[in-house]
Write a protein that holds these residues in place. Structure first.
Motif, PDB file in Angstrom:
ATOM      1  N   GLU A  21       0.893  -1.131   0.058  1.00  0.00           N
ATOM      2  CA  GLU A  21      -0.041  -0.113   0.101  1.00  0.00           C
ATOM      3  C   GLU A  21       0.797   1.279  -0.022  1.00  0.00           C
ATOM      4  OE1 GLU A  21      -3.530   2.160   2.697  1.00  0.00           O
ATOM      5  OE2 GLU A  21      -2.549   0.148   3.309  1.00  0.00           O
ATOM      6  N   LYS A  22       0.319   2.617  -0.742  1.00  0.00           N
ATOM      7  CA  LYS A  22       1.013   3.620  -0.786  1.00  0.00           C
ATOM      8  C   LYS A  22      -0.059   4.685  -0.263  1.00  0.00           C
ATOM      9  CE  LYS A  22       3.636   4.464  -4.303  1.00  0.00           C
ATOM     10  NZ  LYS A  22       3.956   4.983  -5.760  1.00  0.00           N
ATOM     11  N   ARG A  23       0.517   5.674   0.730  1.00  0.00           N
ATOM     12  CA  ARG A  23      -0.379   6.616   1.242  1.00  0.00           C
ATOM     13  C   ARG A  23       0.412   8.007   1.341  1.00  0.00           C
ATOM     14  NH1 ARG A  23      -3.444   5.604   6.714  1.00  0.00           N
ATOM     15  NH2 ARG A  23      -4.044   7.740   6.098  1.00  0.00           N
ATOM     16  N   LYS A  24      -0.059   9.038   0.980  1.00  0.00           N
ATOM     17  CA  LYS A  24       0.287  10.278   0.911  1.00  0.00           C
ATOM     18  C   LYS A  24      -0.253  11.088   1.920  1.00  0.00           C
ATOM     19  CE  LYS A  24      -0.044  13.249  -2.711  1.00  0.00           C
ATOM     20  NZ  LYS A  24      -0.054  13.684  -3.987  1.00  0.00           N
ATOM     21  N   LEU A  25       0.532  11.846   2.962  1.00  0.00           N
ATOM     22  CA  LEU A  25      -0.008  12.532   3.889  1.00  0.00           C
ATOM     23  C   LEU A  25       0.677  14.005   4.053  1.00  0.00           C
ATOM     24  CD1 LEU A  25       0.582   9.420   6.502  1.00  0.00           C
ATOM     25  CD2 LEU A  25      -1.665  10.237   5.543  1.00  0.00           C
ATOM     26  N   ILE A  26      -0.129  14.811   4.864  1.00  0.00           N
ATOM     27  CA  ILE A  26       0.708  16.050   5.231  1.00  0.00           C
ATOM     28  C   ILE A  26       1.573  15.745   6.363  1.00  0.00           C
ATOM     29  CG2 ILE A  26       0.190  18.547   5.965  1.00  0.00           C
ATOM     30  CD1 ILE A  26      -2.501  18.463   4.662  1.00  0.00           C
ATOM     31  N   LYS A  27       2.655  16.365   6.261  1.00  0.00           N
ATOM     32  CA  LYS A  27       3.743  16.174   7.291  1.00  0.00           C
ATOM     33  C   LYS A  27       3.138  16.964   8.390  1.00  0.00           C
ATOM     34  CE  LYS A  27       8.147  16.254   4.910  1.00  0.00           C
ATOM     35  NZ  LYS A  27       9.524  16.785   4.799  1.00  0.00           N
ATOM     36  N   LEU A  59      -8.264  13.527 -10.657  1.00  0.00           N
ATOM     37  CA  LEU A  59      -8.945  13.580  -9.181  1.00  0.00           C
ATOM     38  C   LEU A  59      -7.692  13.325  -8.206  1.00  0.00           C
ATOM     39  CD1 LEU A  59     -11.819  10.940  -9.677  1.00  0.00           C
ATOM     40  CD2 LEU A  59     -11.740  13.493  -9.898  1.00  0.00           C
ATOM     41  N   LYS A  60      -7.718  14.080  -6.985  1.00  0.00           N
ATOM     42  CA  LYS A  60      -6.756  14.214  -6.236  1.00  0.00           C
ATOM     43  C   LYS A  60      -7.456  13.592  -4.840  1.00  0.00           C
ATOM     44  CE  LYS A  60      -4.261  18.176  -8.136  1.00  0.00           C
ATOM     45  NZ  LYS A  60      -3.490  19.515  -7.842  1.00  0.00           N
ATOM     46  N   TRP A  61      -8.457  12.735  -4.933  1.00  0.00           N
ATOM     47  CA  TRP A  61      -9.072  12.328  -3.692  1.00  0.00           C
ATOM     48  C   TRP A  61      -9.755  10.854  -4.234  1.00  0.00           C
ATOM     49  CZ3 TRP A  61     -10.715  16.646  -6.272  1.00  0.00           C
ATOM     50  CH2 TRP A  61     -11.740  16.771  -7.047  1.00  0.00           C
ATOM     51  N   SER A  62     -10.108  10.073  -3.490  1.00  0.00           N
ATOM     52  CA  SER A  62     -10.822   8.797  -3.554  1.00  0.00           C
ATOM     53  C   SER A  62     -11.638   8.409  -2.628  1.00  0.00           C
ATOM     54  CB  SER A  62      -9.662   7.630  -3.633  1.00  0.00           C
ATOM     55  OG  SER A  62      -9.094   7.565  -2.678  1.00  0.00           O
ATOM     56  N   VAL A  63     -12.405   7.517  -2.676  1.00  0.00           N
ATOM     57  CA  VAL A  63     -13.371   7.014  -1.655  1.00  0.00           C
ATOM     58  C   VAL A  63     -12.811   6.593  -0.447  1.00  0.00           C
ATOM     59  CG1 VAL A  63     -15.178   5.228  -1.013  1.00  0.00           C
ATOM     60  CG2 VAL A  63     -15.397   6.241  -3.361  1.00  0.00           C
ATOM     61  N   GLU A  64     -11.679   6.049  -0.504  1.00  0.00           N
ATOM     62  CA  GLU A  64     -11.022   5.490   0.620  1.00  0.00           C
ATOM     63  C   GLU A  64     -10.258   6.387   1.124  1.00  0.00           C
ATOM     64  OE1 GLU A  64     -10.762   4.312  -2.401  1.00  0.00           O
ATOM     65  OE2 GLU A  64     -11.652   2.415  -2.396  1.00  0.00           O
ATOM     66  N   SER A  65      -9.536   7.550   0.485  1.00  0.00           N
ATOM     67  CA  SER A  65      -8.882   8.745   1.280  1.00  0.00           C
ATOM     68  C   SER A  65      -9.968   9.459   2.236  1.00  0.00           C
ATOM     69  CB  SER A  65      -8.249   9.337   0.257  1.00  0.00           C
ATOM     70  OG  SER A  65      -8.964  10.009  -0.546  1.00  0.00           O
ATOM     71  N   ILE A  66     -11.160   9.901   1.651  1.00  0.00           N
ATOM     72  CA  ILE A  66     -11.915  10.549   2.183  1.00  0.00           C
ATOM     73  C   ILE A  66     -12.562   9.752   3.300  1.00  0.00           C
ATOM     74  CG2 ILE A  66     -14.203  11.825   2.117  1.00  0.00           C
ATOM     75  CD1 ILE A  66     -12.079  13.140   0.601  1.00  0.00           C
ATOM     76  N   LEU A  67     -12.815   8.597   3.193  1.00  0.00           N
ATOM     77  CA  LEU A  67     -13.594   7.836   4.316  1.00  0.00           C
ATOM     78  C   LEU A  67     -12.484   7.753   5.330  1.00  0.00           C
ATOM     79  CD1 LEU A  67     -16.016   6.161   4.827  1.00  0.00           C
ATOM     80  CD2 LEU A  67     -14.984   3.989   3.879  1.00  0.00           C
ATOM     81  N   SER A  68     -11.041   7.837   5.124  1.00  0.00           N
ATOM     82  CA  SER A  68     -10.061   7.396   6.316  1.00  0.00           C
ATOM     83  C   SER A  68      -9.647   8.873   6.874  1.00  0.00           C
ATOM     84  CB  SER A  68      -8.933   6.820   5.582  1.00  0.00           C
ATOM     85  OG  SER A  68      -8.333   7.686   4.751  1.00  0.00           O
TER      86      SER A  68
END
Length: 296
Positions: free
Chosen positions: A28-34, A124-133
């Motif tokens: 899995e790969k995830r991008k987050l704000i530091k 798209l810079k979002w996804s169902v999974e990213s919003i839901l998380s």
């Protein structure tokens, strides 16, 4: 573990908290704000602006948002926003109690957003999974896109950027990459791009209008050079040796160029290049030239 991963956090405790709250599966790969970027004043200004805009929009429906991460993820606020702003009737329940129903609801809502905003999947810079998380970066990108479409006069702060970290769980451990990402429009780049585009389009699509543009430039140049008793009739040939350009800069900036600093009647290519290079240096030093120009 990639050593860079540790460096993005200000305190060791933040690492343990991150790993405890964010489980990243193998592959899995995830991008987050530091974490260090979350205290950015412009980011906080944007968040407060979006919260205020949402609350004013949904005031009559008695919906109050206090946190973008905690109040947007389940789709309820997004559902009401789209119905209120775009008069969209979505075939989903207002309230989704289970995660499965929330996932379905978000899928329908985000599909409607993409269709309404005419966005391809790659944009798209979002996804169902990213919003839901409850991912803040994705939530901000989504809300900014909706606001720009339905409320173009909303005065969002420009150039809001955050430092991000992309974390990938590989067979060899956690792999990371850092970057800077804009959430609102980078106005400096867009203004420069629009200027470039205007002239590119003029040269490529409307060559017949070049003569009219040249006349405007000639009128402007002669208005100032004429004070020295000079006249320009041809931009290409008379600007080639740098003399007119230097004299024009002196007139516009209000100073006199010492005749010992340049060649008033250049007799060689070397002397012409000296003049042009001097002119480019003056423009750069004066803050009037922020891109590279080939003097040759």
């Amino acid at each position: 573990m990639d050593p860079d991963f540790l460096n993005v956090f200000t305190q060791p405790a933040a690492v343990n908290q991150f790993l405890a709250e964010n489980v990243i599966a193998q592959g899995e790969k995830r991008k987050l704000i530091k974490p260090t970027s979350r205290n950015n004043p412009k980011l906080e200004e944007l968040k407060l602006l979006l919260i205020d805009w949402i609350n004013k929009t949904l005031k009559e429906e008695h919906i109050v948002v206090k946190s973008l991460e905690e109040d947007v993820y389940d789709g309820l606020v997004l559902h009401h926003l789209l119905e209120n702003l775009g008069s969209l009737k979505l075939d989903v329940d207002k309230i989704a109690l289970t995660e499965k129903k929330q996932q379905h609801k978000l899928s329908v809502i985000l599909e409607a957003v993409a269709k309404c905003l005419q966005l391809e999947e790659s944009q798209l810079k979002w996804s169902v999974e990213s919003i839901l998380s409850k991912d803040l970066l994705s939530t901000l990108h989504l809300l900014v896109a909706i606001a720009k479409h339905f409320a173009p006069n909303l005065a969002m702060p420009p150039n809001v950027q955050v430092e991000t970290i992309t974390i990938e769980n590989t067979s060899r451990g956690l792999k990371t990459a850092t970057a800077v990402e804009y959430i609102t429009e980078n106005k400096e780049n867009s203004e420069a791009q629009s200027k470039d585009d205007a002239f590119d389009e003029l040269f490529s699509r409307a060559p017949d209008k070049l003569d009219a543009v040249k006349k405007v430039f000639l009128q402007f140049v002669n208005q100032h050079i004429g004070k020295l008793g000079l006249s320009v009739k041809d931009i290409e040939s008379q600007f080639a040796d740098g003399v007119i350009l230097l004299l024009l800069i002196g007139q516009l900036e209000g100073y006199f160029l010492n005749l010992r600093d340049f060649f008033l009647t250049p007799a060689s290519t070397t002397e012409m290049l000296h003049n042009v290079n001097l002119a480019l240096d003056l423009l750069t030093d004066g803050g009037l030239l922020n891109f590279s120009v080939n003097s040759e």
